[in-house]
Structure formats: C-alpha cells, structure tokens
Design a protein around this motif. Structure first.
Motif, PDB file in Angstrom:
ATOM      1  N   LEU A 147       0.823  -1.209   0.000  1.00 38.07           N
ATOM      2  CA  LEU A 147       0.000   0.000   0.000  1.00 38.07           C
ATOM      3  C   LEU A 147       0.855   1.256   0.000  1.00 38.07           C
ATOM      4  O   LEU A 147       0.384   2.322  -0.406  1.00 38.07           O
ATOM      5  N   THR A 167      -2.435   2.486  -4.406  1.00 37.80           N
ATOM      6  CA  THR A 167      -3.734   2.253  -3.797  1.00 37.80           C
ATOM      7  C   THR A 167      -4.490   1.164  -4.558  1.00 37.80           C
ATOM      8  O   THR A 167      -4.213   0.897  -5.726  1.00 37.80           O
ATOM      9  N   ASP A 205      -5.995   5.009   6.302  1.00 38.84           N
ATOM     10  CA  ASP A 205      -7.057   5.390   5.363  1.00 38.84           C
ATOM     11  C   ASP A 205      -8.381   4.811   5.837  1.00 38.84           C
ATOM     12  O   ASP A 205      -8.726   3.675   5.510  1.00 38.84           O
ATOM     13  N   GLN A 210     -10.692   2.912   3.350  1.00 41.10           N
ATOM     14  CA  GLN A 210     -10.270   1.731   2.595  1.00 41.10           C
ATOM     15  C   GLN A 210     -11.294   0.617   2.756  1.00 41.10           C
ATOM     16  O   GLN A 210     -11.751   0.338   3.861  1.00 41.10           O
TER      17      GLN A 210
END
Length: 122
Positions: free
Chosen positions: A46, A50, A76, A79
């Motif tokens: 990651l 992305t 994030d 996600q």
C-alpha cells in the motif's frame, strides 16, 4: 469505468492463486493488482499504490487480518476491506465490524468472494 483493483493477502500461495483466478475469471472490471503473503507485506504494497478493495486472511504469521485491517484503516479510514477466513465466528465478525471491515466471507464459500468484492467496491 475504471477497474476495481484488488489486493489479495494470504500466507498460503495456493489460496492467493485461487483468489487471483476467481477475480480474473470474473473479469468485467475486476483486476487483482497486488498480492501479499503477510500483513506486513500488505502494508508495504500500500506504500507503493492504492487499491479499491483489500481481501485479508485472518490467520497469518505475524499480524493477523484484523491487526492488518486496523493498521490500514488508521492510515485510510475509507479503505474497503473484506476479511476472508476459515475461522469466522460471531466474535470475529463483531470485531471486524467494529474495526470498519466491510464484509466477512468464509473460505468455505469461495463463490461468495467476487460478489463481496463488488459490494465492497460499490
């Protein structure tokens, strides 16, 4: 429409291959962009880019799937993550929900994986 990119994380190479094959066979906008054999490796992946959806195994050496999800969601919070495990019980499902994992799929039901990826990506 841009493809739904997937990161597959499982310590067993044969299961990663099976997941990649299912995603490839489903085609129609799905692509297995990255794969990792551990939570730590997933975090490194990651750092390089992305993905739309992450499919995480729970039982891996080092970080578990939920520990990996927690680290990812700290970075994030949006996600999209699916926990894909042979060891799902209500306690684990509840923990996953509380962390922000979108779905839990039992490895006994491989046919549920692609629809779960599509739902998580929507």
């Amino acid at each position: 429409m841009s493809p739904i990119s997937v990161l597959v994380v499982d310590d067993q190479a044969d299961l990663r291959l099976l997941m990649r094959t299912l995603i490839f066979a489903a085609n129609d906008g799905l692509e297995c962009r990255l794969e990792a054999a551990s939570g730590e490796e997933a975090l490194s992946c990651l750092d390089e880019g992305t993905v739309t959806v992450i499919v995480l195994d729970q039982m891996m050496p080092g970080m578990t799937g939920t520990e990996t999800a927690q680290a990812i969601l700290t970075r994030d919070p949006d996600q999209r993550i699916i926990l894909f495990s042979a060891f799902l019980d209500e306690r684990l499902r509840s923990e996953a929900r509380s962390l922000g994992i979108r779905e839990c799929v039992d490895k006994a039901n491989f046919s549920d994986l692609v629809p779960a990826v599509r739902r998580a990506a929507a």
